[in-house]
Design a protein around this motif. Structure first.
Motif, PDB file in Angstrom:
ATOM      1  N   ALA A  18       0.806  -1.219   0.000  1.00  0.00           N
ATOM      2  CA  ALA A  18       0.000   0.000   0.000  1.00  0.00           C
ATOM      3  C   ALA A  18       0.839   1.269   0.000  1.00  0.00           C
ATOM      4  N   SER A  19       2.149   1.138  -0.004  1.00  0.00           N
ATOM      5  CA  SER A  19       3.009   2.316   0.085  1.00  0.00           C
ATOM      6  C   SER A  19       2.918   3.186  -1.159  1.00  0.00           C
ATOM      7  N   PRO A  20       2.779   4.516  -0.988  1.00  0.00           N
ATOM      8  CA  PRO A  20       2.750   5.408  -2.149  1.00  0.00           C
ATOM      9  C   PRO A  20       4.077   5.488  -2.891  1.00  0.00           C
ATOM     10  N   HIS A  21       5.155   5.038  -2.257  1.00  0.00           N
ATOM     11  CA  HIS A  21       6.455   5.110  -2.925  1.00  0.00           C
ATOM     12  C   HIS A  21       6.490   4.276  -4.213  1.00  0.00           C
ATOM     13  N   HIS A  22       5.701   3.207  -4.275  1.00  0.00           N
ATOM     14  CA  HIS A  22       5.662   2.380  -5.486  1.00  0.00           C
ATOM     15  C   HIS A  22       5.004   3.108  -6.656  1.00  0.00           C
ATOM     16  N   LEU A  23       4.242   4.160  -6.361  1.00  0.00           N
ATOM     17  CA  LEU A  23       3.435   4.834  -7.376  1.00  0.00           C
ATOM     18  C   LEU A  23       3.963   6.217  -7.716  1.00  0.00           C
ATOM     19  N   ALA A  24       5.165   6.538  -7.262  1.00  0.00           N
ATOM     20  CA  ALA A  24       5.678   7.897  -7.443  1.00  0.00           C
ATOM     21  C   ALA A  24       6.601   8.045  -8.647  1.00  0.00           C
ATOM     22  N   ALA A  25       7.169   6.966  -9.114  1.00  0.00           N
ATOM     23  CA  ALA A  25       8.172   7.029 -10.180  1.00  0.00           C
ATOM     24  C   ALA A  25       7.650   6.358 -11.448  1.00  0.00           C
ATOM     25  N   PRO A  26       8.334   6.538 -12.582  1.00  0.00           N
ATOM     26  CA  PRO A  26       7.939   5.823 -13.803  1.00  0.00           C
ATOM     27  C   PRO A  26       7.898   4.320 -13.570  1.00  0.00           C
ATOM     28  N   SER A  27       7.023   3.640 -14.290  1.00  0.00           N
ATOM     29  CA  SER A  27       6.850   2.195 -14.158  1.00  0.00           C
ATOM     30  C   SER A  27       6.941   1.558 -15.539  1.00  0.00           C
ATOM     31  N   PRO A  28       6.887   0.230 -15.652  1.00  0.00           N
ATOM     32  CA  PRO A  28       7.163  -0.419 -16.943  1.00  0.00           C
ATOM     33  C   PRO A  28       6.384   0.121 -18.132  1.00  0.00           C
ATOM     34  N   ARG A  29       5.105   0.443 -17.965  1.00  0.00           N
ATOM     35  CA  ARG A  29       4.305   0.933 -19.088  1.00  0.00           C
ATOM     36  C   ARG A  29       4.192   2.456 -19.116  1.00  0.00           C
ATOM     37  N   LEU A  30       4.739   3.115 -18.093  1.00  0.00           N
ATOM     38  CA  LEU A  30       4.517   4.554 -17.958  1.00  0.00           C
ATOM     39  C   LEU A  30       5.824   5.310 -17.757  1.00  0.00           C
ATOM     40  N   PRO A  31       6.536   5.608 -18.844  1.00  0.00           N
ATOM     41  CA  PRO A  31       7.731   6.428 -18.741  1.00  0.00           C
ATOM     42  C   PRO A  31       7.359   7.903 -18.578  1.00  0.00           C
ATOM     43  N   ARG A  32       8.353   8.733 -18.378  1.00  0.00           N
ATOM     44  CA  ARG A  32       8.110  10.177 -18.344  1.00  0.00           C
ATOM     45  C   ARG A  32       7.702  10.658 -19.739  1.00  0.00           C
ATOM     46  N   GLU A  33       6.735  11.554 -19.792  1.00  0.00           N
ATOM     47  CA  GLU A  33       6.236  12.098 -21.057  1.00  0.00           C
ATOM     48  C   GLU A  33       6.187  13.618 -20.936  1.00  0.00           C
ATOM     49  N   PRO A  34       7.162  14.352 -21.524  1.00  0.00           N
ATOM     50  CA  PRO A  34       7.197  15.816 -21.365  1.00  0.00           C
ATOM     51  C   PRO A  34       5.910  16.513 -21.780  1.00  0.00           C
ATOM     52  N   GLU A  35       5.255  16.022 -22.832  1.00  0.00           N
ATOM     53  CA  GLU A  35       4.011  16.664 -23.275  1.00  0.00           C
ATOM     54  C   GLU A  35       2.918  16.532 -22.224  1.00  0.00           C
TER      55      GLU A  35
END
Length: 292
Positions: free
Chosen positions: A113-130
């Protein structure tokens, strides 16, 4: 609300496949003060050679199967009865965005349940500048985390068109964002990337949406298949809030949770490998019926 659920996922292969191993995640969860799985069953055809049930890291019920013999189709059927409690929106106790990093740093747990798992990019969700630029337009000074999340959900609902033909399960959030079209998976992925770009932990929720609307109301989009929405961490006091950008609404008694993850890859209904060649056809049918 008490619901009877039925799900059929079918795969028809051009040529017989063999040595198929899959992991299935379709059974609703039991969650304290949220929903209770009264009864549930999962059937698979053809007969499987191995079947193992387990809980994954995020606490989702999963079933691993192996089919050794050649088969030209695979049918997965789930039936369940689920009691869902109403989830009224409470007062906004989330911090202003500028204060969220301090609250996140105070969370030492790294359990499921930790929010730390949901704070950074994940396998399907990289950073997207747009998408990050799109999110910054809504994050004004003094706004709370929940205010920003709800404004983002409303904007995605307004700016995007629900179009099942526009994207596939492998469409990236960047591609869906440029199209401004897609399905619930795309809407949820875009919103998660946007929130994370602001430093707000957000994750993916897989589940079902009621198919029969209340009297006088329109049928909700996304109700003929498994649905997806977003889980937003709104600080230590408020915890998680779930929002459905496809329909611009908080998740409530019409939303039935199957699982939580960082993105679709953590809780895809069916994943696996098999030996074969040619194409396959997929069907999915969902029925969510209120029990009188």
């Amino acid at each position: 609300m008490l619901y009877d659920l039925s799900l059929h996922m079918g795969y028809a292969y051009d040529a017989p496949a063999s040595g198929a191993r899959h992991v299935i995640r379709v059974m609703p969860l039991s969650l304290p003060d949220r929903q209770r799985l009264v009864a549930g069953s999962l059937s698979i055809s053809p007969a499987v050679d191995e079947r193992t049930a387990f809980l994954d890291f995020f606490g989702q019920q999963a079933t691993s199967i192996l089919v050794r013999a050649p088969h030209d189709r695979l049918d997965i059927r789930m039936q369940a009865r689920v009691m869902v409690e109403s989830q009224p929106m409470t007062a906004d106790l989330s911090p202003e965005l500028a204060k969220l990093p301090e609250e996140l740093a105070a969370v030492w747990s790294v359990d499921a349940a930790s929010p730390h798992h949901l704070a950074a990019p994940s396998p399907r969700l990289p950073r997207e500048p747009e998408i990050a630029a799109y999110a910054r337009e809504l994050a004004g000074p003094g706004q709370t985390v929940r205010e920003i999340a709800m404004a983002l959900s409303a904007r995605i609902h307004r700016d995007f068109t629900y179009d099942p033909e526009a994207t596939t399960v492998d469409t990236t959030p960047g591609e869906a964002f440029r199209l401004k079209r897609g399905v619930c998976q795309d809407f949820a992925h875009v919103m998660i990337v946007a929130l994370r770009s602001l430093g707000i932990p957000a994750g993916y929720v897989s589940g079902f949406l009621r198919t029969i609307p209340p009297p006088g109301k329109e049928r909700l989009e996304g109700a003929d298949a498994m649905h997806a929405w977003v889980r937003v961490w709104c600080g230590g006091t408020m915890g998680y809030v779930e929002l459905d950008p496809t329909n611009d609404m908080p998740a409530g008694s019409d939303h039935i949770v199957v699982g939580y993850g960082r993105d679709y890859s953590d809780i895809a209904p069916v994943i696996g490998i098999l030996k074969g060649y040619g194409n396959q056809k997929t069907i999915q049918a969902v029925d969510v019926v209120p029990v009188s």
